[in-house]
Design a protein around this motif. Structure first.
Motif, PDB file in Angstrom:
ATOM      1  N   VAL A  27      -3.583   5.478  13.798  1.00  0.00           N
ATOM      2  CA  VAL A  27      -3.006   4.134  13.979  1.00  0.00           C
ATOM      3  C   VAL A  27      -2.344   3.684  12.675  1.00  0.00           C
ATOM      4  N   CYS A  28      -2.990   3.943  11.547  1.00  0.00           N
ATOM      5  CA  CYS A  28      -2.390   3.576  10.253  1.00  0.00           C
ATOM      6  C   CYS A  28      -1.064   4.294  10.036  1.00  0.00           C
ATOM      7  N   ASP A  29      -0.989   5.549  10.461  1.00  0.00           N
ATOM      8  CA  ASP A  29       0.256   6.300  10.340  1.00  0.00           C
ATOM      9  C   ASP A  29       1.359   5.657  11.193  1.00  0.00           C
ATOM     10  N   ARG A  30       1.033   5.278  12.404  1.00  0.00           N
ATOM     11  CA  ARG A  30       2.024   4.614  13.266  1.00  0.00           C
ATOM     12  C   ARG A  30       2.433   3.264  12.689  1.00  0.00           C
ATOM     13  N   VAL A  31       1.482   2.534  12.114  1.00  0.00           N
ATOM     14  CA  VAL A  31       1.795   1.239  11.484  1.00  0.00           C
ATOM     15  C   VAL A  31       2.768   1.449  10.327  1.00  0.00           C
ATOM     16  N   ALA A  32       2.501   2.458   9.515  1.00  0.00           N
ATOM     17  CA  ALA A  32       3.373   2.726   8.360  1.00  0.00           C
ATOM     18  C   ALA A  32       4.789   3.062   8.813  1.00  0.00           C
ATOM     19  N   LYS A  33       4.908   3.899   9.834  1.00  0.00           N
ATOM     20  CA  LYS A  33       6.230   4.286  10.318  1.00  0.00           C
ATOM     21  C   LYS A  33       6.978   3.107  10.932  1.00  0.00           C
ATOM     22  N   LEU A  34       6.290   2.315  11.727  1.00  0.00           N
ATOM     23  CA  LEU A  34       6.937   1.177  12.368  1.00  0.00           C
ATOM     24  C   LEU A  34       7.229   0.068  11.356  1.00  0.00           C
ATOM     25  N   SER A  35       6.352  -0.128  10.390  1.00  0.00           N
ATOM     26  CA  SER A  35       6.581  -1.126   9.344  1.00  0.00           C
ATOM     27  C   SER A  35       7.829  -0.799   8.546  1.00  0.00           C
ATOM     28  N   ALA A  36       8.023   0.485   8.294  1.00  0.00           N
ATOM     29  CA  ALA A  36       9.194   0.907   7.524  1.00  0.00           C
ATOM     30  C   ALA A  36      10.490   0.524   8.230  1.00  0.00           C
ATOM     31  N   MET A  37      10.478   0.539   9.555  1.00  0.00           N
ATOM     32  CA  MET A  37      11.683   0.176  10.302  1.00  0.00           C
ATOM     33  C   MET A  37      12.083  -1.281  10.061  1.00  0.00           C
ATOM     34  N   PHE A  38      11.119  -2.104   9.701  1.00  0.00           N
ATOM     35  CA  PHE A  38      11.386  -3.510   9.436  1.00  0.00           C
ATOM     36  C   PHE A  38      11.531  -3.797   7.941  1.00  0.00           C
ATOM     37  N   GLY A  39      11.581  -2.760   7.136  1.00  0.00           N
ATOM     38  CA  GLY A  39      11.756  -2.951   5.705  1.00  0.00           C
ATOM     39  C   GLY A  39      10.497  -3.392   4.996  1.00  0.00           C
ATOM     40  N   LEU A  40       9.334  -3.034   5.538  1.00  0.00           N
ATOM     41  CA  LEU A  40       8.070  -3.453   4.942  1.00  0.00           C
ATOM     42  C   LEU A  40       7.481  -2.406   4.003  1.00  0.00           C
ATOM     43  N   SER A  41       8.321  -1.474   3.555  1.00  0.00           N
ATOM     44  CA  SER A  41       7.897  -0.534   2.522  1.00  0.00           C
ATOM     45  C   SER A  41       8.952  -0.590   1.413  1.00  0.00           C
ATOM     46  N   PRO A  42       8.543  -0.373   0.175  1.00  0.00           N
ATOM     47  CA  PRO A  42       9.514  -0.459  -0.923  1.00  0.00           C
ATOM     48  C   PRO A  42      10.712   0.458  -0.745  1.00  0.00           C
ATOM     49  N   ARG A  43      10.474   1.683  -0.281  1.00  0.00           N
ATOM     50  CA  ARG A  43      11.572   2.628  -0.118  1.00  0.00           C
ATOM     51  C   ARG A  43      12.575   2.153   0.938  1.00  0.00           C
ATOM     52  N   CYS A  44      12.061   1.686   2.053  1.00  0.00           N
ATOM     53  CA  CYS A  44      12.951   1.245   3.130  1.00  0.00           C
ATOM     54  C   CYS A  44      13.655  -0.067   2.773  1.00  0.00           C
ATOM     55  N   ARG A  45      12.969  -0.921   2.032  1.00  0.00           N
ATOM     56  CA  ARG A  45      13.619  -2.170   1.604  1.00  0.00           C
ATOM     57  C   ARG A  45      14.813  -1.872   0.715  1.00  0.00           C
ATOM     58  N   SER A  46      14.657  -0.873  -0.158  1.00  0.00           N
ATOM     59  CA  SER A  46      15.754  -0.558  -1.062  1.00  0.00           C
ATOM     60  C   SER A  46      16.918   0.077  -0.305  1.00  0.00           C
ATOM     61  N   ALA A  47      16.627   0.712   0.818  1.00  0.00           N
ATOM     62  CA  ALA A  47      17.686   1.347   1.600  1.00  0.00           C
ATOM     63  C   ALA A  47      18.399   0.369   2.526  1.00  0.00           C
ATOM     64  N   MET A  48      17.755  -0.766   2.810  1.00  0.00           N
ATOM     65  CA  MET A  48      18.368  -1.737   3.713  1.00  0.00           C
ATOM     66  C   MET A  48      19.531  -2.421   3.016  1.00  0.00           C
TER      67      MET A  48
END
Length: 141
Positions: free
Chosen positions: A91-112
Motif C-alpha cells: 500500500v505504501c508503494d502505491r501511495v508513493a507512486k500515486l502521490s508522485a503523480m500529484f507532485g507530492l515528491s521532490p523529484r516530481c515537483r521539480s519536473a512539474m
C-alpha cells in the motif's frame, strides 16, 4: 510509433494538458477521516496541477492513505505478522507512486511545469532558462 500518442497520458509528458483547470470534486460519501486527508492533500498539491478529472485518482489516494494508516497500526501492534507487513509495504508503494503523480515528491515537483507567480522572479531560474535557450540555439559545426 513515432509521433503517436502513448497510452499513458498522451501529451502530458510534454507539458500539454487539454483539460480545463478546475478543482476536483470531493465525493459526498467520504468518511470523516478521509475528508480530513482530502482537505490536507488539496492544501499540499499545487493548484496548477489539479483538474476536475483528477477526482477519481485523488479519491483513490485518500483511500490508500487511510488504509496505510490502519495497516501501520497493525504492524506496530504485531511486528511478527508478515502478512500485514507485506500488505502495508504494498500500500505504501502505491501511495508513493500515486502521490508522485500529484507532485507530492521532490523529484516530481521539480519536473512539474509550474508558472512562477507574477511579480516574483528567481534569478537562478532566469539564468537556467537563459542557458537552456543558448544551448538550443547553439549549432555545432
Amino acid at each position: 510509433m513515432t509521433g503517436a500518442r502513448s497510452k499513458s497520458g498522451g501529451d502530458r509528458s510534454l507539458g500539454v494538458d487539454n483539460f480545463p483547470q478546475s478543482m476536483p470534486t470531493k465525493p459526498e460519501n467520504l468518511p470523516a477521516r478521509q475528508t480530513v486527508i482530502w482537505n490536507e492533500l488539496l492544501e499540499q498539491i499545487p493548484n496548477d496541477a489539479l483538474r476536475s478529472i483528477d477526482s477519481h485518482q485523488l479519491t483513490l489516494l485518500v483511500e490508500l492513505l487511510t488504509q496505510s494508516e490502519a495497516l501501520a497500526l497493525l504492524v506496530r501492534a504485531d511486528a511478527t505478522d508478515g502478512g500485514s507487513q507485506r500488505l502495508y509495504l504494498a500500500v505504501c508503494d502505491r501511495v508513493a507512486k500515486l502521490s508522485a503523480m500529484f507532485g507530492l515528491s521532490p523529484r516530481c515537483r521539480s519536473a512539474m511545469r509550474m508558472e512562477i507567480p507574477t511579480g516574483e522572479s528567481d534569478p537562478f531560474l532566469d539564468y537556467l532558462a537563459d542557458v537552456k535557450l543558448a544551448r538550443q540555439a547553439y549549432v555545432p559545426q
